[in-house]
Design an enzyme around this catalytic site. Structure first.
Site, mmCIF file in Angstrom:
data_model
loop_
_atom_site.group_PDB
_atom_site.id
_atom_site.type_symbol
_atom_site.label_atom_id
_atom_site.label_comp_id
_atom_site.label_asym_id
_atom_site.label_seq_id
_atom_site.Cartn_x
_atom_site.Cartn_y
_atom_site.Cartn_z
ATOM 1 N N ASP A 126 -79.671 32.684 32.223
ATOM 2 C CA ASP A 126 -79.109 31.382 32.624
ATOM 3 C C ASP A 126 -79.737 30.863 33.921
ATOM 4 O O ASP A 126 -80.659 31.481 34.474
ATOM 5 C CB ASP A 126 -77.587 31.572 32.785
ATOM 6 C CG ASP A 126 -76.803 30.366 32.351
ATOM 7 O OD1 ASP A 126 -77.307 29.243 32.518
ATOM 8 O OD2 ASP A 126 -75.673 30.538 31.866
ATOM 9 N N ASP A 183 -74.263 22.365 27.983
ATOM 10 C CA ASP A 183 -73.346 23.191 27.181
ATOM 11 C C ASP A 183 -72.669 22.380 26.088
ATOM 12 O O ASP A 183 -72.182 21.281 26.332
ATOM 13 C CB ASP A 183 -72.237 23.776 28.067
ATOM 14 C CG ASP A 183 -72.744 24.919 28.920
ATOM 15 O OD1 ASP A 183 -73.967 25.107 29.004
ATOM 16 O OD2 ASP A 183 -71.897 25.623 29.498
HETATM 17 C C1 GLA Z 1 -73.775 28.304 31.239
HETATM 18 C C2 GLA Z 1 -74.411 28.434 29.856
HETATM 19 C C3 GLA Z 1 -73.348 28.792 28.839
HETATM 20 C C4 GLA Z 1 -72.657 30.082 29.251
HETATM 21 C C5 GLA Z 1 -72.072 29.930 30.651
HETATM 22 C C6 GLA Z 1 -71.520 31.242 31.177
HETATM 23 O O1 GLA Z 1 -72.909 27.217 31.322
HETATM 24 O O2 GLA Z 1 -75.067 27.259 29.513
HETATM 25 O O3 GLA Z 1 -73.916 28.923 27.561
HETATM 26 O O4 GLA Z 1 -73.576 31.138 29.218
HETATM 27 O O5 GLA Z 1 -73.066 29.486 31.569
HETATM 28 O O6 GLA Z 1 -70.991 31.123 32.461
#
Ligand code: GLA
Length: 381
Positions: A126, A183
């Protein structure tokens, strides 16, 4: 490590968020095996953010959160492997994960070695909390190198959340897939936004490194991690099916995000639909084709063509709009000129219904938020 097809699996984040533990993971693995997901091709079981302890251990290594994973991460990996599945884990190119746990920035080689020792097969990496002045491309490259040096084949799933045009460099830094979007949340607006933003970038996705338009929300029905905060109601079963169908036409990785222990039959059938999965996993892995210069082009009422192996073709019709509408597809926009003498005989992949030979155009009317995908065979006029 060569990854020729969009990776498939399950990821803990959408449904469980921070509330993960060994029991949930083990029950999920069992469900994936017993309910047919493994046989359908879902392979990776990915434990997302919040698996780690709040602090590194005395050696400076990441270590399992003692309440959630009391037997450590190798134990979890061993269980996953014992069921014939593969073990995915999560870290971040920043000092802290999105939820504030320790991450791998500056510790890449140490962490990659530890992941290899635990039997990790897949790393989601990430970017939240990345230091403003630091070079995230180099940070992704450093982990790409560290994985190569780790001595184990570990699929590298970059998650730069669409930042910095990842389609342009993810492949070069060792990535096998890259998150090109923000997301996804459990709503039609969210899946539509992720889908439409990537229409125009499908061509960057190919064997070796795939454009990941985020995990699936199919089957969540508002039970996901942020439902309380955002009051999300989820989608209808048909909307979830449209979402899955689009991800398959697009050739995105297919990472299930619902609770597979309890999913309803309709959504389970969606996730296990072999025709759609075959389109996603097609060996030629060609991007979608459409032409935004076509006469009636409209991103909300759009037809796609995708070439598959063995000279096969599929047509996908998607109505992302809020009302019933015709989807205008003229075959010449897909390279089938009237002078060719060819038309297309269409079979609906969801129902198996043969809808006959069509020449020059086929413009069915679709309900709002619905889709149809047809196998298309050449036929003579
Ligand atoms: C980010 C990613 C998500 C998830 C969260 C976890 O937002 O894009 O897919 O992994 O972090 O905290």
């Amino acid at each position: 490590m060569v990854v020729n097809k969009p990776p498939m699996g399950w990821n803990s984040w959408n449904t469980f968020g921070t509330n993960i533990n060994e029991q949930i993971i083990f029950e999920t693995v069992d469900a994936l095996v017993e309910k047919g997901y493994k046989d359908a091709g879902y392979e990776y079981v990915v434990i997302d953010d919040c698996w780690m302890a709040r602090e590194r251990d005395e050696n400076g290594d990441l270590t399992a959160n003692p309440e959630k994973f009391p037997h450590g991460m190798k134990y979890v990996g061993d269980y996953i492997h014992s069921k014939g599945m593969k073990f995915g884990i999560y870290s971040s190119a920043s000092p802290l994960t999105c939820q504030g746990y320790p991450a791998s920035y500056g510790h890449e080689y140490r962490d990659a070695k530890k992941f290899a020792e635990w039997g990790v097969d897949y790393l989601k990496y990430d970017l939240c909390h990345f230091p403003g002045k630091a070079d995230y491309r180099n940070a992704y490259l450093t982990m790409g190198m560290a994985l190569r040096a780790s001595g184990r084949d570990i699929l590298y799933a970059l998650c730069p959340i669409g930042i910095g045009e990842p389609e342009k460099w993810s492949r070069a830094v060792g990535g096998h897939m890259y998150r090109s979007t923000v997301d996804i949340f459990d709503s039609f607006e969210s899946l539509k936004d992720n889908a439409q933003k990537q229409f125009y970038k499908t061509h960057y996705s190919a064997p070796g490194c795939f454009n990941d338009i985020d995990m699936l929300i199919v089957g969540m029905h508002g039970k996901g991690l942020v439902a309380d905060v955002y009051g999300l109601n989820g989608c209808t079963d048909e909307e979830y099916r449209m979402h899955f169908a689009f991800w398959c036409m697009f050739g995105s990785p297919l990472m299930i995000g619902c609770d597979v222990r309890n999913v309803d039959d309709y959504c389970r059938d969606t996730l296990l639909n072999r025709e759609l999965i075959a389109i996603d996993q097609d060996a030629e892995a060609r991007p979608l084709y459409f032409d935004e210069r076509a006469r009636f082009h409209d991103d909300n009422k759009i037809g796609f063509m995708k070439m598959l192996e063995n000279n096969k073709i599929v047509l996908g019709y998607f109505n992302f709009s809020e009302s019933k509408a015709a989807i205008n597809v003229y075959f010449e926009d897909f390279g089938i000129a009237a002078e060719s003498g060819f038309g297309l005989e269409l079979t609906d992949v969801m129902t198996g219904e043969n809808i006959g030979k069509k020449f020059d155009a086929y413009c069915p009317t679709l309900e709002a938020h619905s889709f149809r995908i047809f196998k298309a065979e050449f036929c003579k006029r």
